[in-house]
Design a protein around this motif. Structure first.
Motif, mmCIF file in Angstrom:
data_model
loop_
_atom_site.group_PDB
_atom_site.id
_atom_site.type_symbol
_atom_site.label_atom_id
_atom_site.label_comp_id
_atom_site.label_asym_id
_atom_site.label_seq_id
_atom_site.Cartn_x
_atom_site.Cartn_y
_atom_site.Cartn_z
ATOM 1 N N GLY A 1 41.180 77.303 36.830
ATOM 2 C CA GLY A 1 42.218 76.341 36.466
ATOM 3 C C GLY A 1 42.596 75.357 37.558
ATOM 4 O O GLY A 1 43.612 74.671 37.458
ATOM 5 N N VAL A 2 41.792 75.272 38.600
ATOM 6 C CA VAL A 2 42.061 74.333 39.697
ATOM 7 C C VAL A 2 41.941 72.909 39.161
ATOM 8 O O VAL A 2 41.002 72.579 38.444
ATOM 9 C CB VAL A 2 41.065 74.570 40.863
ATOM 10 C CG1 VAL A 2 41.187 73.501 41.924
ATOM 11 C CG2 VAL A 2 41.279 75.956 41.446
ATOM 12 N N GLN A 3 42.911 72.066 39.514
ATOM 13 C CA GLN A 3 42.928 70.685 39.043
ATOM 14 C C GLN A 3 42.227 69.720 39.991
ATOM 15 O O GLN A 3 41.735 68.683 39.574
ATOM 16 C CB GLN A 3 44.378 70.219 38.843
ATOM 17 C CG GLN A 3 45.127 71.028 37.813
ATOM 18 C CD GLN A 3 44.504 70.925 36.434
ATOM 19 O OE1 GLN A 3 44.273 69.833 35.945
ATOM 20 N NE2 GLN A 3 44.193 72.060 35.829
ATOM 21 N N LYS A 4 42.197 70.052 41.280
ATOM 22 C CA LYS A 4 41.599 69.146 42.263
ATOM 23 C C LYS A 4 40.917 69.949 43.363
ATOM 24 O O LYS A 4 41.471 70.914 43.875
ATOM 25 C CB LYS A 4 42.678 68.256 42.866
ATOM 26 C CG LYS A 4 42.138 67.143 43.729
ATOM 27 C CD LYS A 4 43.234 66.147 44.045
ATOM 28 C CE LYS A 4 42.602 64.870 44.522
ATOM 29 N NZ LYS A 4 43.584 63.803 44.598
ATOM 30 N N SER B 1 36.878 75.571 38.316
ATOM 31 C CA SER B 1 37.176 75.148 36.948
ATOM 32 C C SER B 1 37.657 76.319 36.115
ATOM 33 O O SER B 1 38.640 76.212 35.380
ATOM 34 C CB SER B 1 35.931 74.529 36.308
ATOM 35 O OG SER B 1 35.544 73.362 36.988
ATOM 36 N N LYS C 1 29.793 65.855 34.918
ATOM 37 C CA LYS C 1 31.209 66.103 34.634
ATOM 38 C C LYS C 1 31.531 66.213 33.146
ATOM 39 O O LYS C 1 32.567 66.744 32.776
ATOM 40 C CB LYS C 1 32.088 65.058 35.298
ATOM 41 C CG LYS C 1 31.988 63.679 34.723
ATOM 42 C CD LYS C 1 32.875 62.725 35.483
ATOM 43 C CE LYS C 1 32.731 61.315 34.940
ATOM 44 N NZ LYS C 1 33.551 60.398 35.703
ATOM 45 N N TRP D 1 32.394 74.853 42.121
ATOM 46 C CA TRP D 1 32.927 73.980 41.069
ATOM 47 C C TRP D 1 33.167 74.792 39.798
ATOM 48 O O TRP D 1 34.221 74.685 39.165
ATOM 49 C CB TRP D 1 31.958 72.835 40.841
ATOM 50 C CG TRP D 1 32.412 71.762 39.896
ATOM 51 C CD1 TRP D 1 33.699 71.500 39.491
ATOM 52 C CD2 TRP D 1 31.590 70.813 39.230
ATOM 53 N NE1 TRP D 1 33.710 70.431 38.628
ATOM 54 C CE2 TRP D 1 32.435 69.990 38.442
ATOM 55 C CE3 TRP D 1 30.225 70.572 39.228
ATOM 56 C CZ2 TRP D 1 31.955 68.942 37.666
ATOM 57 C CZ3 TRP D 1 29.752 69.518 38.455
ATOM 58 C CH2 TRP D 1 30.606 68.718 37.688
ATOM 59 N N THR E 1 30.888 71.365 29.887
ATOM 60 C CA THR E 1 31.899 72.414 29.965
ATOM 61 C C THR E 1 31.462 73.422 31.026
ATOM 62 O O THR E 1 30.304 73.391 31.490
ATOM 63 C CB THR E 1 32.044 73.152 28.612
ATOM 64 O OG1 THR E 1 30.815 73.838 28.343
ATOM 65 C CG2 THR E 1 32.382 72.192 27.482
ATOM 66 N N GLN F 1 46.472 75.026 42.269
ATOM 67 C CA GLN F 1 46.295 73.734 41.599
ATOM 68 C C GLN F 1 45.256 72.896 42.333
ATOM 69 O O GLN F 1 44.524 72.139 41.723
ATOM 70 C CB GLN F 1 47.630 72.978 41.547
ATOM 71 C CG GLN F 1 48.644 73.643 40.652
ATOM 72 C CD GLN F 1 48.181 73.662 39.207
ATOM 73 O OE1 GLN F 1 47.820 72.640 38.646
ATOM 74 N NE2 GLN F 1 48.158 74.848 38.603
ATOM 75 N N GLU F 2 45.232 73.038 43.662
ATOM 76 C CA GLU F 2 44.296 72.314 44.508
ATOM 77 C C GLU F 2 43.683 73.298 45.498
ATOM 78 O O GLU F 2 44.354 74.232 45.936
ATOM 79 C CB GLU F 2 44.998 71.206 45.291
ATOM 80 C CG GLU F 2 45.625 70.148 44.415
ATOM 81 C CD GLU F 2 46.315 69.056 45.212
ATOM 82 O OE1 GLU F 2 46.432 69.173 46.457
ATOM 83 O OE2 GLU F 2 46.753 68.071 44.597
#
Length: 128
Positions: A64-67, A61, A89, A57, A92, A33-34
């Motif tokens: 599925g990494v959120q942070k 993305s 940002k 990056w 896509t 997740q992070e």
């Protein structure tokens, strides 16, 4: 987890090299997740800080990494990253991938120096 990188300069600017690095990173980031990362490949391997950030990056993305916690250690090396994120940002993953492919491997003369200048111009608003 440690990830190696293609040597910087010309070899790092090919589609196979981009895919190699991004696939390694995506697999490493999968399920997280992070993540905490930084300028891997930019020391002894001589890679471009902005290019390596964009590869990570994209990979994060896609995984599925959120942070992302991106450790830059020296603002002189990554002064374009935060303004660049604000400018790009809206893209896509596919659009950012096409941007990289066009910028690095498209028609015309493409070098790390021209890529760095374009990234600087985008991040400072000189180019849209």
């Amino acid at each position: 987890c440690a990830i190696d990188a293609i040597r910087g300069g010309g070899p790092s600017m090919t589609k196979p090299a981009l895919l190699r690095d991004m696939n390694k990173a995506r697999i490493a980031f999968d399920g997280a997740q992070e993540i905490a990362t930084g300028h891997w490949g930019c020391g002894a391997f001589g890679n471009n800080h902005d290019l390596m950030f964009l590869k990570q990056w994209l990979a994060a993305s896609e995984a599925g990494v959120q942070k992302i916690y991106y450790h830059d250690f020296d603002r002189k090396q990554s002064h374009h990253i935060f303004p660049l994120v604000r400018k790009l940002k809206h893209m896509t993953v596919g659009q950012l991938w096409q941007f990289l492919l066009c910028d690095l491997t498209g028609a015309g003369s493409h070098t790390i120096a021209t890529f760095s200048k374009r990234i600087a111009d985008i991040s400072t608003g000189k180019e849209k």
